[in-house]
Design a protein around this motif. Structure first.
Motif, PDB file in Angstrom:
ATOM      1  N   GLU A  64       0.843  -1.270  -0.283  1.00  0.00           N
ATOM      2  CA  GLU A  64      -0.059   0.147   0.040  1.00  0.00           C
ATOM      3  C   GLU A  64       0.915   1.383   0.066  1.00  0.00           C
ATOM      4  O   GLU A  64       0.531   2.287  -0.694  1.00  0.00           O
ATOM      5  CB  GLU A  64      -0.855  -0.013   1.316  1.00  0.00           C
ATOM      6  N   ALA A  65       1.868   1.111   0.737  1.00  0.00           N
ATOM      7  CA  ALA A  65       2.961   2.495   0.770  1.00  0.00           C
ATOM      8  C   ALA A  65       3.707   2.751  -0.376  1.00  0.00           C
ATOM      9  O   ALA A  65       3.946   3.978  -0.523  1.00  0.00           O
ATOM     10  CB  ALA A  65       3.754   2.301   2.110  1.00  0.00           C
ATOM     11  N   ARG A  66       3.678   1.875  -1.373  1.00  0.00           N
ATOM     12  CA  ARG A  66       4.178   1.942  -2.503  1.00  0.00           C
ATOM     13  C   ARG A  66       3.739   3.175  -3.370  1.00  0.00           C
ATOM     14  O   ARG A  66       4.418   4.007  -3.835  1.00  0.00           O
ATOM     15  CB  ARG A  66       4.278   0.770  -3.572  1.00  0.00           C
ATOM     16  N   THR A  67       2.433   3.266  -3.281  1.00  0.00           N
ATOM     17  CA  THR A  67       1.831   4.523  -4.044  1.00  0.00           C
ATOM     18  C   THR A  67       1.159   5.454  -3.156  1.00  0.00           C
ATOM     19  O   THR A  67       0.701   6.481  -3.499  1.00  0.00           O
ATOM     20  CB  THR A  67       0.512   3.945  -4.907  1.00  0.00           C
ATOM     21  N   ALA A  68       1.033   4.904  -1.790  1.00  0.00           N
ATOM     22  CA  ALA A  68       0.237   6.090  -0.940  1.00  0.00           C
ATOM     23  C   ALA A  68       1.145   6.777  -0.103  1.00  0.00           C
ATOM     24  O   ALA A  68       0.768   7.823   0.562  1.00  0.00           O
ATOM     25  CB  ALA A  68      -0.725   5.244  -0.011  1.00  0.00           C
ATOM     26  N   GLY A  71       7.203   8.049   2.350  1.00  0.00           N
ATOM     27  CA  GLY A  71       8.377   7.611   3.193  1.00  0.00           C
ATOM     28  C   GLY A  71       7.837   6.417   4.095  1.00  0.00           C
ATOM     29  O   GLY A  71       6.700   6.635   4.468  1.00  0.00           O
ATOM     30  N   VAL A  72       8.434   5.488   4.644  1.00  0.00           N
ATOM     31  CA  VAL A  72       8.335   4.361   5.616  1.00  0.00           C
ATOM     32  C   VAL A  72       9.196   4.329   6.522  1.00  0.00           C
ATOM     33  O   VAL A  72      10.347   4.504   6.577  1.00  0.00           O
ATOM     34  CB  VAL A  72       8.249   3.071   4.694  1.00  0.00           C
ATOM     35  N   VAL A  73       8.664   4.557   8.140  1.00  0.00           N
ATOM     36  CA  VAL A  73       9.374   4.197   9.065  1.00  0.00           C
ATOM     37  C   VAL A  73       9.054   2.958   9.510  1.00  0.00           C
ATOM     38  O   VAL A  73       7.761   2.561   9.558  1.00  0.00           O
ATOM     39  CB  VAL A  73       9.131   5.568  10.119  1.00  0.00           C
ATOM     40  N   VAL A  74       9.849   1.937   9.645  1.00  0.00           N
ATOM     41  CA  VAL A  74       9.470   0.608  10.003  1.00  0.00           C
ATOM     42  C   VAL A  74      10.593  -0.055  11.068  1.00  0.00           C
ATOM     43  O   VAL A  74      11.786  -0.174  11.095  1.00  0.00           O
ATOM     44  CB  VAL A  74       9.776  -0.210   8.673  1.00  0.00           C
ATOM     45  N   ASN A  75       9.669  -0.570  11.959  1.00  0.00           N
ATOM     46  CA  ASN A  75      10.414  -1.388  12.963  1.00  0.00           C
ATOM     47  C   ASN A  75       9.735  -2.732  12.840  1.00  0.00           C
ATOM     48  O   ASN A  75       8.543  -3.104  13.457  1.00  0.00           O
ATOM     49  CB  ASN A  75       9.819  -0.896  14.578  1.00  0.00           C
ATOM     50  N   LEU A  93       9.951  -0.456  -2.881  1.00  0.00           N
ATOM     51  CA  LEU A  93       9.590   1.073  -2.523  1.00  0.00           C
ATOM     52  C   LEU A  93      10.691   2.155  -3.315  1.00  0.00           C
ATOM     53  O   LEU A  93      11.678   1.860  -3.175  1.00  0.00           O
ATOM     54  CB  LEU A  93       9.705   1.489  -1.019  1.00  0.00           C
ATOM     55  N   SER A  94       9.963   3.136  -3.800  1.00  0.00           N
ATOM     56  CA  SER A  94      10.984   3.991  -4.123  1.00  0.00           C
ATOM     57  C   SER A  94      11.178   5.394  -3.307  1.00  0.00           C
ATOM     58  O   SER A  94      11.628   6.362  -4.005  1.00  0.00           O
ATOM     59  CB  SER A  94      10.573   4.713  -5.687  1.00  0.00           C
ATOM     60  N   VAL A  95      10.539   5.296  -2.175  1.00  0.00           N
ATOM     61  CA  VAL A  95      10.466   6.430  -1.174  1.00  0.00           C
ATOM     62  C   VAL A  95      11.665   6.038  -0.002  1.00  0.00           C
ATOM     63  O   VAL A  95      12.020   4.760   0.104  1.00  0.00           O
ATOM     64  CB  VAL A  95       9.067   6.617  -0.527  1.00  0.00           C
ATOM     65  N   PRO A  96      12.077   6.988   0.911  1.00  0.00           N
ATOM     66  CA  PRO A  96      12.767   6.669   1.918  1.00  0.00           C
ATOM     67  C   PRO A  96      12.232   5.649   2.904  1.00  0.00           C
ATOM     68  O   PRO A  96      11.174   5.704   3.053  1.00  0.00           O
ATOM     69  CB  PRO A  96      13.198   7.890   2.465  1.00  0.00           C
ATOM     70  N   VAL A  97      13.068   4.672   3.301  1.00  0.00           N
ATOM     71  CA  VAL A  97      12.618   3.856   4.191  1.00  0.00           C
ATOM     72  C   VAL A  97      13.828   3.808   5.375  1.00  0.00           C
ATOM     73  O   VAL A  97      15.181   3.773   5.288  1.00  0.00           O
ATOM     74  CB  VAL A  97      12.700   2.341   3.733  1.00  0.00           C
ATOM     75  N   VAL A  98      13.241   4.002   6.679  1.00  0.00           N
ATOM     76  CA  VAL A  98      14.242   4.054   7.746  1.00  0.00           C
ATOM     77  C   VAL A  98      13.829   3.034   8.721  1.00  0.00           C
ATOM     78  O   VAL A  98      12.634   2.906   9.237  1.00  0.00           O
ATOM     79  CB  VAL A  98      14.036   5.579   8.612  1.00  0.00           C
ATOM     80  N   GLU A  99      14.614   2.222   9.043  1.00  0.00           N
ATOM     81  CA  GLU A  99      14.456   0.879   9.857  1.00  0.00           C
ATOM     82  C   GLU A  99      14.753   1.613  11.335  1.00  0.00           C
ATOM     83  O   GLU A  99      15.866   1.999  11.514  1.00  0.00           O
ATOM     84  CB  GLU A  99      15.432  -0.163   9.602  1.00  0.00           C
ATOM     85  N   VAL A 100      13.974   1.256  12.249  1.00  0.00           N
ATOM     86  CA  VAL A 100      14.377   1.793  13.581  1.00  0.00           C
ATOM     87  C   VAL A 100      13.866   0.705  14.701  1.00  0.00           C
ATOM     88  O   VAL A 100      13.216  -0.335  14.471  1.00  0.00           O
ATOM     89  CB  VAL A 100      13.098   2.873  14.061  1.00  0.00           C
ATOM     90  N   SER A 115      20.290  -8.352  10.114  1.00  0.00           N
ATOM     91  CA  SER A 115      18.860  -7.831   9.569  1.00  0.00           C
ATOM     92  C   SER A 115      18.708  -7.942   8.253  1.00  0.00           C
ATOM     93  O   SER A 115      19.777  -7.771   7.392  1.00  0.00           O
ATOM     94  CB  SER A 115      19.081  -6.248   9.908  1.00  0.00           C
ATOM     95  N   TYR A 116      17.936  -8.284   7.669  1.00  0.00           N
ATOM     96  CA  TYR A 116      17.407  -8.697   6.193  1.00  0.00           C
ATOM     97  C   TYR A 116      16.770  -7.331   5.818  1.00  0.00           C
ATOM     98  O   TYR A 116      16.775  -7.079   4.659  1.00  0.00           O
ATOM     99  CB  TYR A 116      16.522  -9.584   6.149  1.00  0.00           C
ATOM    100  N   ILE A 117      16.759  -6.320   6.464  1.00  0.00           N
ATOM    101  CA  ILE A 117      15.919  -4.829   6.445  1.00  0.00           C
ATOM    102  C   ILE A 117      17.070  -4.032   5.796  1.00  0.00           C
ATOM    103  O   ILE A 117      16.877  -3.528   5.149  1.00  0.00           O
ATOM    104  CB  ILE A 117      14.997  -4.584   7.379  1.00  0.00           C
ATOM    105  N   SER A 118      17.957  -3.862   6.960  1.00  0.00           N
ATOM    106  CA  SER A 118      19.039  -3.010   6.724  1.00  0.00           C
ATOM    107  C   SER A 118      19.553  -2.761   5.385  1.00  0.00           C
ATOM    108  O   SER A 118      19.677  -1.553   4.874  1.00  0.00           O
ATOM    109  CB  SER A 118      20.238  -3.089   7.688  1.00  0.00           C
ATOM    110  N   PRO A 119      19.943  -3.900   4.629  1.00  0.00           N
ATOM    111  CA  PRO A 119      20.446  -3.751   3.477  1.00  0.00           C
ATOM    112  C   PRO A 119      19.687  -3.014   2.398  1.00  0.00           C
ATOM    113  O   PRO A 119      20.362  -2.434   1.469  1.00  0.00           O
ATOM    114  CB  PRO A 119      20.992  -4.912   2.931  1.00  0.00           C
ATOM    115  N   VAL A 120      18.310  -2.955   2.695  1.00  0.00           N
ATOM    116  CA  VAL A 120      17.326  -2.275   1.739  1.00  0.00           C
ATOM    117  C   VAL A 120      16.890  -1.070   2.463  1.00  0.00           C
ATOM    118  O   VAL A 120      16.221  -0.280   1.709  1.00  0.00           O
ATOM    119  CB  VAL A 120      16.258  -3.256   1.229  1.00  0.00           C
ATOM    120  N   ALA A 121      17.409  -0.540   3.266  1.00  0.00           N
ATOM    121  CA  ALA A 121      16.713   0.753   4.221  1.00  0.00           C
ATOM    122  C   ALA A 121      17.670   1.855   3.727  1.00  0.00           C
ATOM    123  O   ALA A 121      18.993   1.701   3.502  1.00  0.00           O
ATOM    124  CB  ALA A 121      16.692   0.522   5.477  1.00  0.00           C
TER     125      ALA A 121
END
Length: 145
Positions: A64-68, A71-75, A93-100, A115-121
């Motif tokens: 949903e966030a892809r078009t809506a 940016g994304v903050v994700v924990n 995603l083409s918007v900033p993603v910050v892993e928290v 983290s599987y997430i850090s390399p793509v954040a």
């Protein structure tokens, strides 16, 4: 109008303030959402805050966030260390993603060091308590301003 910033929280984060306060502090998920909303409003922005204990629901929210979102903050909680599927959704995603992470995951059990997430954040904030969420929202607001 600027699209909202998505603040996504994974499993067990609904128990903030109750679960291991010596690790995660006494603030609640409501406190986190309030901080994010307040930070975004300083820039005339808004947030969409969601929490789920279910991997598929989080993936649907990323889709949903892809078009809506702007940016994304994700924990991702425990999914940080296990979910290739969540990582694969975030990479679209083409918007900033910050892993928290509220705690310093690198000072904890060894399994939390990966983290599987850090390399793509876009960036990672860990160990600053719930303040990390405010910093993440601030970063996205400044990046998008």
């Amino acid at each position: 109008m600027t699209r909202p910033i998505y603040v996504l929280n994974g499993p067990n984060l609904n128990l903030l303030g109750q679960r291991q306060p010596e690790v995660y502090g006494s603030e609640t998920l409501g406190d986190v959402e309030h901080l994010c909303r307040e930070t975004a409003e300083r820039y005339g922005r808004s947030i969409v805050a969601q929490q789920s204990n279910h991997e598929g629901v989080l993936i649907d929210l990323v889709h949903e966030a892809r078009t809506a979102s702007s940016g994304v903050v994700v924990n991702p909680g425990g999914y940080t260390h296990t979910s290739v599927a969540l990582r694969d959704a975030l990479v679209t995603l083409s918007v900033p993603v910050v892993e928290v992470h509220i705690s310093n995951v690198h000072a904890r059990e060894e399994f939390r060091h990966h983290s599987y997430i850090s390399p793509v954040a876009t960036g990672v904030i860990a160990g600053l308590g719930v303040a990390g969420y405010g910093l993440a929202v601030d970063y996205i607001c400044r990046t998008e301003s």
